[in-house]
Design an enzyme around this catalytic site. Structure first.
Site, PDB file in Angstrom:
ATOM      1  N   GLY A 131       0.803  -1.210   0.000  1.00 25.66           N
ATOM      2  CA  GLY A 131       0.000   0.000   0.000  1.00 25.66           C
ATOM      3  C   GLY A 131       0.845   1.273   0.000  1.00 25.66           C
ATOM      4  CB  THR A 132       3.925   2.190   1.844  1.00 28.40           C
ATOM      5  OG1 THR A 132       3.346   1.930   3.128  1.00 28.40           O
ATOM      6  CG2 THR A 132       4.854   3.392   1.941  1.00 28.40           C
ATOM      7  CG  ASN A 141      -5.599   3.945   8.916  1.00 28.53           C
ATOM      8  OD1 ASN A 141      -6.004   4.918   8.309  1.00 28.53           O
ATOM      9  ND2 ASN A 141      -4.551   3.988   9.710  1.00 28.53           N
ATOM     10  CD  GLN A 155      -7.099  -0.526   6.910  1.00 32.36           C
ATOM     11  OE1 GLN A 155      -7.943  -1.401   7.140  1.00 32.36           O
ATOM     12  NE2 GLN A 155      -5.860  -0.608   7.364  1.00 32.36           N
ATOM     13  CB  SER A 190      -2.053  -3.182   1.049  1.00 31.62           C
ATOM     14  OG  SER A 190      -1.096  -3.904   1.782  1.00 31.62           O
ATOM     15  CG  HIS A 215      -0.142  -6.460   4.809  1.00 28.35           C
ATOM     16  ND1 HIS A 215      -0.487  -6.090   6.089  1.00 28.35           N
ATOM     17  CD2 HIS A 215       0.343  -5.356   4.214  1.00 28.35           C
ATOM     18  CE1 HIS A 215      -0.192  -4.801   6.254  1.00 28.35           C
ATOM     19  NE2 HIS A 215       0.303  -4.343   5.131  1.00 28.35           N
ATOM     20  CB  CYS A 238       2.277   2.803  11.102  1.00 32.25           C
ATOM     21  SG  CYS A 238       1.379   1.818   9.926  1.00 32.25           S
TER      22      CYS A 238
HETATM   23  N1  PLP Z   1      -3.035   3.130   3.518  1.00 33.78           N
HETATM   24  C1  PLP Z   1      -3.815   2.748   4.534  1.00 33.78           C
HETATM   25  C2  PLP Z   1      -5.166   3.375   4.702  1.00 33.78           C
HETATM   26  C3  PLP Z   1      -3.369   1.800   5.452  1.00 33.78           C
HETATM   27  O1  PLP Z   1      -4.145   1.427   6.469  1.00 33.78           O
HETATM   28  C4  PLP Z   1      -2.071   1.231   5.271  1.00 33.78           C
HETATM   29  C5  PLP Z   1      -1.533   0.247   6.246  1.00 33.78           C
HETATM   30  O2  PLP Z   1      -1.923   0.208   7.391  1.00 33.78           O
HETATM   31  C6  PLP Z   1      -1.304   1.647   4.180  1.00 33.78           C
HETATM   32  C7  PLP Z   1      -1.819   2.602   3.326  1.00 33.78           C
HETATM   33  C8  PLP Z   1       0.067   1.087   3.937  1.00 33.78           C
HETATM   34  O3  PLP Z   1      -0.021  -0.206   3.387  1.00 33.78           O
HETATM   35  P1  PLP Z   1       1.216  -1.224   3.470  1.00 33.78           P
HETATM   36  O4  PLP Z   1       1.314  -1.672   4.892  1.00 33.78           O
HETATM   37  O5  PLP Z   1       0.846  -2.339   2.543  1.00 33.78           O
HETATM   38  O6  PLP Z   1       2.419  -0.488   3.003  1.00 33.78           O
END
Ligand code: PLP
Length: 388
Positions: A74-75, A154, A182, A202, A204, A328
């Protein structure tokens, strides 16, 4: 020593890999080892797996397979969407609109854009944790190139009015990026109905492994690469493809689609059972954010008079995994930026807990969790009479 039975109520942080997905990933890791760019048999077998996965993900969100770009998670999807569109439009656009409740993957990418000279407007949210589309409209400038808004938050689970925001962006000729990390697998996603030009996902979060994700890029969207290397993924994301990861994500996407309707209902009922029992049994509690427009698996509850982190630890000792704020940012001293953005005072924000349910949870687990929360809260409040 008695072993503690463990129950997982933190599915917004990550999900366990489902058995079917694990089998796909392991088979692929063991047998499909060709490089998807190679023209021989081994390469073509890998390519086929990759394209099957692309179709499976495309089918879950209602797009064409060629509009899916595989990334590491996701990042990276968020970073590719933001930097890939803004840098491409550099000469014509210097302004981005996002919201105060985005994930750090978007907020910190925006902070970097600001350091690179791009102006960013952070639209606020109300106490309900929902963006007002009119605020997005008011934030538009002549040089705006991109609006980036999350589909579901999230921490609160609140679902944003994406179609309304999309209409505003479209009218202004501005791209719309939606962080769907999410929302995928929790609520129906149709990128056309949403009006998204870019949509982050994402693996996971949907019972696939960590390290795989995807960005939907609507055909015709001008998106530059942010990594430089080979010609993979239609020039958008270089690097030898993670075929086992993609195959696992594809399998997870198919399962998510098949289970969606029943899981929406099932987790929704369990979440409501949990929420109702906590609010009824434990005084000085309440739900943060809008209770109507939420993903069905999420609730964020404040327990006035205690520290959320202490409650997370107390529940962990009793065998229950929950979260205070975003995973995080756990450990950070600052209260959650999302809870602060909806107007919570620091004390209440720090006294809040996110419960996020998933496929493995049952009514019995929920009832046991309620007992554990009630006992832990009573204990902690007794320990901190000052805060109470
Ligand atoms: N965007 C949202 C809304 C998320 O909740 C998260 C992870 O918690 C991410 C992006 C980041 O995803 P990833 O952990 O796959 O990098």
């Amino acid at each position: 020593m008695k072993t503690v039975q463990r129950f997982y109520f933190d599915h917004n942080a990550t999900t366990p890999v489902s058995p079917e997905v694990l089998e796909t990933a392991v088979t692929c890791l063991g047998q499909v080892y060709g490089n998807a760019s190679s023209i021989h048999h081994f390469g073509q077998a890998a390519k086929q797996r990759l394209e099957t996965a692309r179709r499976q993900i495309a089918s879950l969100i209602g797009c064409q397979a060629r509009e899916i770009v595989f990334v590491s998670g996701g990042t990276e999807a968020d970073n590719l969407a933001l930097f890939g569109t803004v840098r491409q439009a550099k000469r014509s656009g210097r302004h981005v609109i996002t919201t105060a409740i985005e994930h750090p993957a978007v907020l910190n990418a925006c902070a970097q854009l600001e350091r690179e000279g791009v102006a960013v407007t952070y639209v606020p949210v109300g106490a309900d944790g929902v963006v007002d589309p009119d605020d997005v409209r008011r934030a538009l400038r002549a040089d705006t190139v991109l609006v980036s808004v999350m589909h579901a938050n999230n921490e609160l689970g609140t679902v944003q009015p994406v179609p309304e925001i999309a209409a505003i962006a479209r009218e202004a000729g501005v791209y719309l990026h939606v962080d769907g990390v999410q929302a995928l697998g929790k609520i129906p996603v149709d990128v056309d109905a949403l009006g998204a030009d870019l949509y982050s996902m994402s693996g996971h979060k949907v019972y696939a492994p960590k390290g795989i994700g995807a960005l939907y890029v609507r055909r015709g969207t001008r998106l530059g690469a942010i990594l430089f290397g080979g010609h993979h993924e239609r020039e958008r994301r270089p690097g030898t493809e993670n075929v086992p990861g993609a195959a696992a994500f594809g399998c997870a996407a198919e399962l998510a689609g098949a289970h969606l309707e029943t899981e929406v209902r099932r987790t929704g009922e369990l979440r409501d059972r949990l929420e109702a029992a906590i609010l009824e049994r434990i005084p000085r509690t309440g739900v943060n954010g809008n209770r109507a427009a939420r993903t069905p698996n999420t609730t964020n509850i404040y327990f006035d008079g205690l520290e959320g982190e202490a409650l997370v630890i107390a529940l962990d000792l009793r065998g229950f995994a929950v979260s205070s704020g975003a995973a995080c940012s756990s450990g950070a001293v600052e209260p959650s930026h999302v809870l602060t953005a909806i107007g919570l005072k620091a004390d209440r924000a720090r006294a809040s807990i996110r419960f996020s349910l998933g496929r493995g949870n049952t009514a019995e687990q929920v009832d046991a969790l309620v007992e554990a929360v009630a006992a832990a809260v009573t204990h902690l409040r007794r320990l901190s009479p000052v805060m109470a």
